[in-house]
Design an enzyme around this catalytic site. Structure first.
Site, PDB file in Angstrom:
ATOM      1  NE  ARG A   1      -2.315   3.282   2.544  1.00 44.75           N
ATOM      2  CZ  ARG A   1      -2.037   4.387   3.210  1.00 44.75           C
ATOM      3  NH1 ARG A   1      -0.810   4.591   3.679  1.00 44.75           N
ATOM      4  NH2 ARG A   1      -2.950   5.297   3.424  1.00 44.75           N
ATOM      5  CG  LEU A   2       2.481   2.450  -3.466  1.00 42.66           C
ATOM      6  CD1 LEU A   2       2.670   2.936  -4.896  1.00 42.66           C
ATOM      7  CD2 LEU A   2       3.797   1.938  -2.893  1.00 42.66           C
ATOM      8  CG  ASP A   3       1.275   7.518   3.354  1.00 39.38           C
ATOM      9  OD1 ASP A   3       0.112   7.404   3.782  1.00 39.38           O
ATOM     10  OD2 ASP A   3       1.995   8.512   3.565  1.00 39.38           O
TER      11      ASP A   3
ATOM     12  CD  GLU B   1      -3.617   7.900   1.956  1.00 44.39           C
ATOM     13  OE1 GLU B   1      -4.348   8.638   2.645  1.00 44.39           O
ATOM     14  OE2 GLU B   1      -2.423   7.679   2.234  1.00 44.39           O
TER      15      GLU B   1
END
EC number: 3.2.1.141
Length: 559
Positions: free
Chosen positions: A251-253, A284
């Site tokens: 999951r890429l912030d 995200e």
């Protein structure tokens, strides 16, 4: 791997990219001080045959300051201590069983998920999570951050597993044990900034942009002079987590804070690396821009899925009545309908909150290009009092909200504890050592988020831990919803028919239809079916076409 070190038989080859430095020495604790050789790009290297796994080291710079390795694999003494050589993984399996269409994600903060707050604690809950029906755990960032208490977004050593959670061996064991249970592991990673304490990269080279800023810290230099090496630093980090720990996805912030004007965006390159190893990458983004997930042939970044805040906001605002901040753009039942049909509520229309036109239509992208939720760490933790939605709505509304997203065509993500009605808050917390930074965080959280609890106080962290006081009725409701999602093949298919009245929704899929009644209503039902699940006992076991008076609640029928 270019950075840190490589173990080659009896030799260890150390590498540091530090073009700002004229000379660098490697200091191996209890072994000696060694002059490193510099090349034309600013890479310093040295090969030693007298060091071994568990030895600790630092780099000595021109000004005689001693710093950890920016690509450290382990920081046993924290962000300011020496780096440690760890045993590299001997086996790598390039197979993964995780499929996007099967994803039911469970977001975990390791430190507050269990009383012990470690990877071992998570391992002890894997059977529980498997029984719930989720297919992947999403671990909030574990890159080494200051102290022992943090959400993880203040990490400064991208390759090093947080020491207080159990370090490299603890995380490796968690991934292995999850895989044995048939659960995937998605790792939350932060490539838009680094934390404000323990970042020594500023002394070494142009790791950070001089053109762009973020609210959280320095942002990486992806498109200016010498950015090739910075891009390599990030892309190898992605590969490292896959090859060293066998994670199934990322999951890429906050990718909206990653600015890159290069011909090939860094996000597209990250996706290339992930897909090379048959993994999944989720972003995200608050841009409501389908380009994030569009394939390359449509000029997209080819990321597998992106978060949809509009879905959360539309449900939250409607059920709670809140209209402050970004909720000012939401609050009507029509918003929920639109998000169900079109993904983004704001897909090219004017936003009063942003004071501009926002978003783009998603076109024919399927539901599994999007991740939805009614809670996550941001939406709970950035509230001043850290309240979960169960403290803001009645029990029926809570169940309705759960059904709305778990039975949606999108990828659902449960925030830890939500599935059993956890009532403890989830605050923002930190464990910095710099007094000015501590004061700034305290003042900032109070001013911007209305947080009265002290982020630095350990009691704030402890108050955020799950109580594990399980409401069996809510847990059973969630478990059956997940089971129904799988059995009715709901995932990905956006071809649903949505009809709504003033205070109700009917959503029809291929094999089912569901009723969402937000207050007592008279509803014309145009389908017949057998009850599979309901939030209360007011719905008939079998329903025929006709007009009905329904109390507030939810019901799912098999056509």
């Amino acid at each position: 791997m270019t950075f840190a070190y490589k173990i080659d038989g009896n030799e260890v080859i150390f590498t540091l990219w530090a073009p700002y430095q004229k000379s660098v020495k490697l200091k191996v604790l209890e072994k000696g001080l060694y002059e490193m050789e510099r090349d034309e790009k600013g890479y310093f290297t040295i090969t030693l045959n007298n060091v071994k796994v568990r030895d600790r080291y630092k780099y000595v710079l021109d000004d005689a300051s001693e710093i950890p390795d920016p690509a450290s694999r382990y920081q046993p003494e924290g962000v300011h201590g020496p780096s440690q050589i760890i045993q590299e993984s001997k086996e790598f399996n390039n197979e993964t069983f995780l499929k996007k269409e099967d994803l039911i994600i469970y977001e975990i903060h390791v430190g507050t998920f269990t009383p012990e707050g470690t990877f071992e604690g998570v391992i002890r809950k894997l059977d529980y999570l498997k029984d719930l029906g989720i297919t992947a755990i999403e671990i909030m960032p574990i890159a080494q951050f200051p102290g022992k208490r943090d959400w993880g977004y203040d990490g400064v050593y991208l390759y090093a597993v947080q020491n207080s959670y159990g370090g490299p061996e603890g995380f490796r064991k968690l991934v292995d044990e999850a895989h044995k249970k048939g659960l995937g592991v998605i790792l939350d990673v932060v490539y838009n900034h680094v934390g404000p304490e323990g970042n020594y990269m500023v002394k070494l080279g142009p790791y950070f942009s001089q053109k762009y800023k973020t609210p959280w810290g320095l942002t990486f230099n992806f498109d200016d002079a010498e950015s090739d090496e910075v891009r390599k630093f990030i892309l190898e980090n992605v590969e490292y987590w896959i090859k060293e720990y066998n994670v199934d996805g990322f999951r890429l912030d906050a990718v909206h804070a990653i600015i890159d004007t290069s011909p090939k965006h860094i996000l597209e390159e990250i996706a290339d690396v992930v897909h090379k190893y048959n993994r999944i990458v989720i972003a995200e983004s608050d841009l409501n821009d389908p380009r994030v997930v569009n394939p390359k042939e449509k000029c997209g970044y080819n990321i597998d899925a992106q978060w949809v805040d509009d879905f959360h906001h539309s449900i939250h605002a409607y059920l709670t009545g809140e209209r402050q901040g970004y909720y000012t753009d939401f609050g009507n039942l029509d918003d929920i309908v639109k998000s169900y049909k079109d993904v983004f509520v704001y897909d090219g229309k004017y936003s009063n909150f942003r004071r501009k036109t926002h978003g783009e239509p998603v076109g024919e992208l399927d539901g599994c290009n999007f991740v939805v939720y009614i809670q996550n760490h941001d939406q709970v933790g950035n509230r001043g009092k850290g309240e979960r939605i169960i403290k803001l709505v009645d029990r029926e509304s809570y169940k309705i909200a759960a059904a709305l997203y778990l039975l949606s065509p999108y990828i659902p993500m449960i925030f830890m504890g939500e599935e059993y009605g956890e009532e403890n808050p989830f605050y923002f917390f930190s464990d910095f050592s710099d007094s000015k930074l501590i004061q700034g965080v305290r003042e900032g959280r109070k001013k911007e988020n209305g947080q009265d609890t002290d982020p630095q106080d350990e009691s704030t962290f402890n108050a955020s831990k799950l109580s594990w006081k399980i409401d069996e009725e809510i847990f059973s409701f969630y478990k059956i919803l997940i089971k129904m999602r799988k059995e009715l093949s709901i995932a990905c298919d956006r071809r649903v028919n949505v009809v709504n009245g003033e205070n109700w929704l009917i959503i029809k899929g291929r094999e089912y239809f569901s009723l969402y009644v937000f207050s007592k209503s008279s509803i014309e039902v145009k389908y017949s079916g057998t009850l599979l699940l309901s939030s209360n006992n007011s719905f008939p076991q079998h329903i025929e076409e006709g007009k009905y008076e329904f109390d507030k609640g939810f019901a799912l029928y098999k056509l």
